[in-house]
Design an enzyme around this catalytic site. Sequence first.
Site, PDB file in Angstrom:
ATOM      1  CE  LYS A 176     -14.363   2.809  36.018  1.00  0.00           C
ATOM      2  NZ  LYS A 176     -13.031   2.499  36.527  1.00  0.00           N
ATOM      3  CD  GLU A 214     -15.392   0.312  33.649  1.00  0.00           C
ATOM      4  OE1 GLU A 214     -14.714  -0.485  34.335  1.00  0.00           O
ATOM      5  OE2 GLU A 214     -14.883   1.193  32.957  1.00  0.00           O
TER       6      GLU A 214
END
Length: 341
Positions: A219, A177
């Site tokens: 992500k 992420e």
Amino acid sequence: MDKQILKDTIKQVFSNGKGILAMDESNPTCNKRFAANGIPETEEMRRKYRQLIVSTPGLNESIGGAILSDETIRQKTDDGQPMADLLTHAGIIPGIKVDMSTTSLSGFPNEKITEGLDGLRERLAEYKKVGARFAKWRAVITIGNDIPTRACIKANVNALTMYATLCQEADIVPIVEPEILMDGNHSMQRCYEVTEEVLKTLFYHLYEFKVDFEGMILKPNMVIAGKESEERNSVDAVAQATANCLLASVPATVPAIAFLSGGQSPQKACEHLNAINKNFKDQLPWIVAFSFARAIQQPCLDAWKGRDSNIEFAQKLLYHRAKLSTVARLGTYNSKMEDLR
Ligand code: 5MM
């Protein structure tokens, strides 16, 4: 590394249009959201809230994986069941946030580096024993005057890469992420440029360190103007910029992208996800899903307010937002579905 285990986990998380619920707020973040609702900022109230979430009837219709914090994965429900077991029994794969939050990047004002690599190999082994099959690490990139610097991007991408290698070594799927924050008054174009640079740098490093692209989930943020920007972009324009940026930067062998919501309203996050899937469905080589925290949880938390009498309604709201996120993943969302019947 057993590549098949990683692939199977990813397949199960995203089966039947499902996505990921991020419920891994660190204690300070969770407390901040509790304070805004007048909820006592205690370990017991955090346990009650997470219990409300994991026991929501029908959550498994839309959620295939849930990211827990270290505190939650060690907590039990009122009847003594570990939270992770409750999820597993419902067919929702438990995951774990393994980063230890951000600190300032020395020598680079207003920039951050994520910590948590020390002892990570041992922590992953421990989390695996209690049921975690995927993990998450969040890097935070801020847009501002002269930032992000190359140094900040490289430092964060290095940490994300070392984390991903350790996860795959343990047969745990890494959710990678790199969040470019919506804070600031930057344009959508600037967000595009920074997102592209970060993702291209990231995938180059992941490749250098032999991370198996087929065994990871990305992500990212959507490509969107800053919260304080006066620029207004249509839903289709955000979808176009986001799809173009990802197509330019993310290898086709990555099986799945699961967006963060980043402070967008729940409805906007769904509209954007829907438009990306609907308008570009023939061009995207990946599953394009969600790993929302606020865009799924916020109405539920606001309704709960820490009171038992509100649990049922709060769970209805959580179920509804999770369902709408799945519909948006399939590109069949429309705003009329927002009405809670
Ligand atoms: C749930 O919050 C996660 C942990 O953040 P902190 O360590 O800052 O508490 C966070 O990584 C979250 O998963 C992502 O930011 C996505 O959340 P949103 O609300 O942007 O979908």
